[in-house]
Design a protein around this motif. Sequence first.
Motif, mmCIF file in Angstrom:
data_model
loop_
_atom_site.group_PDB
_atom_site.id
_atom_site.type_symbol
_atom_site.label_atom_id
_atom_site.label_comp_id
_atom_site.label_asym_id
_atom_site.label_seq_id
_atom_site.Cartn_x
_atom_site.Cartn_y
_atom_site.Cartn_z
ATOM 1 N N CYS A 28 0.844 -1.209 0.000
ATOM 2 C CA CYS A 28 0.000 0.000 0.000
ATOM 3 C C CYS A 28 0.874 1.252 0.000
ATOM 4 N N MET A 29 1.940 1.237 0.782
ATOM 5 C CA MET A 29 2.825 2.398 0.831
ATOM 6 C C MET A 29 3.492 2.642 -0.519
ATOM 7 N N SER A 30 3.835 1.561 -1.217
ATOM 8 C CA SER A 30 4.451 1.704 -2.534
ATOM 9 C C SER A 30 3.475 2.351 -3.511
ATOM 10 N N MET A 31 2.194 1.973 -3.398
ATOM 11 C CA MET A 31 1.182 2.564 -4.254
ATOM 12 C C MET A 31 0.999 4.048 -3.953
ATOM 13 N N ILE A 32 1.022 4.408 -2.663
ATOM 14 C CA ILE A 32 0.917 5.817 -2.263
ATOM 15 C C ILE A 32 2.098 6.605 -2.825
ATOM 16 N N LYS A 33 3.302 6.024 -2.745
ATOM 17 C CA LYS A 33 4.492 6.695 -3.266
ATOM 18 C C LYS A 33 4.352 6.953 -4.765
ATOM 19 N N TYR A 34 3.873 5.949 -5.497
ATOM 20 C CA TYR A 34 3.691 6.110 -6.943
ATOM 21 C C TYR A 34 2.680 7.226 -7.221
ATOM 22 N N ALA A 35 1.588 7.247 -6.467
ATOM 23 C CA ALA A 35 0.573 8.282 -6.650
ATOM 24 C C ALA A 35 1.132 9.661 -6.328
ATOM 25 N N MET A 36 1.966 9.736 -5.271
ATOM 26 C CA MET A 36 2.578 11.010 -4.893
ATOM 27 C C MET A 36 3.492 11.514 -6.004
ATOM 28 N N ASP A 37 4.262 10.617 -6.597
ATOM 29 C CA ASP A 37 5.185 11.002 -7.667
ATOM 30 C C ASP A 37 4.441 11.453 -8.920
ATOM 31 N N SER A 38 3.188 11.025 -9.059
ATOM 32 C CA SER A 38 2.398 11.377 -10.234
ATOM 33 C C SER A 38 1.730 12.741 -10.101
ATOM 34 N N LEU A 39 1.776 13.321 -8.893
ATOM 35 C CA LEU A 39 1.163 14.630 -8.685
ATOM 36 C C LEU A 39 1.974 15.704 -9.402
ATOM 37 N N PRO A 40 1.336 16.808 -9.797
ATOM 38 C CA PRO A 40 2.084 17.896 -10.439
ATOM 39 C C PRO A 40 3.102 18.498 -9.492
ATOM 40 N N GLU A 41 4.173 19.026 -10.035
ATOM 41 C CA GLU A 41 5.264 19.574 -9.227
ATOM 42 C C GLU A 41 4.788 20.692 -8.301
ATOM 43 N N THR A 84 -6.269 19.648 -1.766
ATOM 44 C CA THR A 84 -6.347 19.101 -3.122
ATOM 45 C C THR A 84 -5.512 17.832 -3.259
ATOM 46 N N VAL A 85 -4.338 17.844 -2.679
ATOM 47 C CA VAL A 85 -3.468 16.656 -2.727
ATOM 48 C C VAL A 85 -4.184 15.454 -2.115
ATOM 49 N N LEU A 86 -4.781 15.635 -0.928
ATOM 50 C CA LEU A 86 -5.466 14.519 -0.273
ATOM 51 C C LEU A 86 -6.677 14.061 -1.068
ATOM 52 N N GLU A 87 -7.379 14.983 -1.691
ATOM 53 C CA GLU A 87 -8.529 14.603 -2.516
ATOM 54 C C GLU A 87 -8.084 13.745 -3.700
ATOM 55 N N ASN A 88 -6.968 14.113 -4.320
ATOM 56 C CA ASN A 88 -6.444 13.331 -5.443
ATOM 57 C C ASN A 88 -5.987 11.941 -4.999
ATOM 58 N N LEU A 89 -5.272 11.892 -3.896
ATOM 59 C CA LEU A 89 -4.796 10.610 -3.380
ATOM 60 C C LEU A 89 -5.962 9.738 -2.927
ATOM 61 N N ASN A 90 -6.979 10.354 -2.367
ATOM 62 C CA ASN A 90 -8.148 9.609 -1.916
ATOM 63 C C ASN A 90 -8.811 8.862 -3.067
ATOM 64 N N ARG A 91 -8.888 9.497 -4.225
ATOM 65 C CA ARG A 91 -9.488 8.834 -5.382
ATOM 66 C C ARG A 91 -8.642 7.645 -5.833
ATOM 67 N N VAL A 92 -7.326 7.810 -5.793
ATOM 68 C CA VAL A 92 -6.431 6.710 -6.173
ATOM 69 C C VAL A 92 -6.605 5.525 -5.221
ATOM 70 N N VAL A 93 -6.611 5.810 -3.924
ATOM 71 C CA VAL A 93 -6.735 4.753 -2.920
ATOM 72 C C VAL A 93 -8.096 4.066 -3.030
ATOM 73 N N GLU A 94 -9.142 4.850 -3.216
ATOM 74 C CA GLU A 94 -10.501 4.291 -3.288
ATOM 75 C C GLU A 94 -10.631 3.303 -4.435
ATOM 76 N N GLN A 95 -9.916 3.547 -5.523
ATOM 77 C CA GLN A 95 -10.006 2.691 -6.703
ATOM 78 C C GLN A 95 -9.065 1.492 -6.645
ATOM 79 N N ASN A 96 -8.028 1.559 -5.830
ATOM 80 C CA ASN A 96 -6.969 0.542 -5.913
ATOM 81 C C ASN A 96 -6.710 -0.260 -4.647
ATOM 82 N N VAL A 97 -7.272 0.138 -3.522
ATOM 83 C CA VAL A 97 -6.967 -0.542 -2.256
ATOM 84 C C VAL A 97 -8.211 -1.231 -1.714
#
Length: 336
Positions: free
Chosen positions: A166-179, A186-199
């Motif tokens: 799960c942590m590896s997936m979070i790291k990948y999602a974090m790296d995909s965020l805009p610089e 906004t960051v948490l909202e974006n990560l929340n969607r990733v987690v909801e779909q994949n975990v």
Amino acid sequence: MDFRELMESKYREMLANYMENPSEQALYQGQKFSRKSIEHHVSPEEIIMLHKSLLEELEPNLSAKVIQSFDILLEVMMGYGLAYRELQSLRHKQHEIKTEIEIAANVQQTLLGTDIPSVEGLDIGALSVPAKLMNGDYFHFVEDENQNINVAIADVIGKGIPAALCMSMIKYAMDSLPESRNTPSTVLENLNRVVEQNVDLSMFITMFYGMYSLKSHTFRYASAGHEPGFFYCGETKVFSELEAKGLLLGIEKRTKYPQYEKKVNPGDMIILMSDGVTECRTENGFLERESLIGFIRKYIHLPAQEIVNNIFRELEKLQQFQLRDDFTLIILKRNV
């Protein structure tokens, strides 16, 4: 000639020598033979059958009852031999699994690694120590183009390989965020969607995300059910909680995360942590937050990294040097 072909002649010689001269040296030869037998996967019952046949050959006048007693020993050792072989197989599999986990832990450490920023006016210390080989905690720093220090700290409620994945997936999602990162909410909202779909729903992830502006010295932050941190006011010498409300990641796809803001003056500190810090188990129960504050006060005069390291040593000592949960602690200390 393989070992089994040599085994009878070697054992005959060893047994005959011992019967003629029962010395310590002869017994030592038996130990060496035993180790060789194990290396060549010779079962205990094979050794007993060989011993019985050679004893009949070397002592033809030996009592029949003594010879027959080996039949009982053989039956006993057949069950023992089966259990022994199963144990050896399990040990081999355990060694393979341990090796694979160690490799995975090294990969995880490399994958989740982050550089602690070194910037003028802000002293940063961070430490994350897993309770087991794999870490269910995660922290990450990003210094963006707008002179913001972005800091994330997350915790999977659980341990071991599932938490690490799960942590590896979070790291990948974090790296995909805009610089630019936008805002903590906004960051948490974006990560929340990733987690909801994949975990899987059985996995729970908390996260705290903060953005420290080096221009205005303000700290904006949002939390997804994470352990509240502390804010230390250098002027009043008072600690207060960084209270923030927000649902855990992945529970509800359209979750909104409130954003908070703190002005940071010289001498102020921001302390972020995982629940492995506040839920440290001692002989008298869980560590009180006031006790944790006491440790921070004890080392508050030191640089941020030394504060973090000393607190870890204190809590490690309280737990008899056996961590019950992953430990992550981050301190941001404004100097000027």
